[in-house]
Design a protein around this motif. Structure first.
Motif, PDB file in Angstrom:
ATOM      1  N   PHE A  41       0.830  -1.201   0.000  1.00 18.12           N
ATOM      2  CA  PHE A  41       0.000   0.000   0.000  1.00 18.12           C
ATOM      3  C   PHE A  41       0.865   1.253   0.000  1.00 18.12           C
ATOM      4  CE2 PHE A  41      -2.292  -3.319   2.348  1.00 18.12           C
ATOM      5  CZ  PHE A  41      -3.448  -3.435   1.589  1.00 18.12           C
ATOM      6  N   PRO A  98      -4.055   4.810  -1.021  1.00 17.89           N
ATOM      7  CA  PRO A  98      -5.055   4.145  -1.851  1.00 17.89           C
ATOM      8  C   PRO A  98      -5.240   2.669  -1.478  1.00 17.89           C
ATOM      9  CG  PRO A  98      -3.541   5.432  -3.209  1.00 17.89           C
ATOM     10  CD  PRO A  98      -2.969   5.387  -1.819  1.00 17.89           C
ATOM     11  N   SER A  99      -6.491   2.219  -1.512  1.00 20.15           N
ATOM     12  CA  SER A  99      -6.868   0.802  -1.401  1.00 20.15           C
ATOM     13  C   SER A  99      -6.602   0.153  -0.054  1.00 20.15           C
ATOM     14  CB  SER A  99      -6.176  -0.026  -2.502  1.00 20.15           C
ATOM     15  OG  SER A  99      -6.470   0.503  -3.772  1.00 20.15           O
TER      16      SER A  99
END
Length: 147
Positions: free
Chosen positions: A77, A111-112
């Motif tokens: 990440f 993100p994510s």
């Protein structure tokens, strides 16, 4: 790998209450930067110069941010941005002043990642960054959130 050494120099002139000094670093980031009792205990705005606690806070915020970036990237990440604020608290006791706690507050754009995973990795970074380890005699709290 040989030990890494970083050097800073302090020069102090005069008494503790009325004297003043300068701080310099090998990198030149600090070069004859003023500090004094007033800068440390009376000038909250920092215009009178720096102080040791402010420098500890800067070192801790920087170290923690880098450690968290490594944790996040290693877990797949990579962060877009990590904004960390370190607040060093100091209190006066019977034996004089002491650092009574440090609060790390980080806002991350990652993100994510789930909030749970972000909090987990922030905790790992807090426990393992070299500055956190060096300051382990002081309670260190952490507030982390995704933005």
């Amino acid at each position: 790998m040989a030990a890494i050494k970083r050097i800073s120099n302090a020069v102090w002139n005069g008494t503790g209450l009325e004297g003043s000094g300068t701080l310099s670093t090998t990198s030149g980031v600090l070069k004859d930067t003023p500090y004094s009792f007033a800068a440390r205990f009376q000038s909250e705005d920092g215009k009178a110069g720096t102080n040791p606690e402010e420098l500890i806070a800067a070192a801790h915020a920087g170290c923690f941010s880098m450690a968290l970036s490594f944790q996040l990237t290693g877990a797949g990440f990579p962060p877009t941005q990590l904004a960390t604020k370190a607040t060093v608290e100091m209190e006066k006791g019977d034996a004089g002043f002491k650092v009574s706690g440090i609060k790390l507050s980080v806002e991350g754009t990652v993100p994510s990642i789930s909030e749970e995973k972000f909090l987990e990795l922030a905790g790992v970074a807090k426990a393992n960054c070299p500055i956190s380890q060096a300051l382990s005699a002081v309670p260190i709290s952490l507030e982390a959130k995704l933005v």
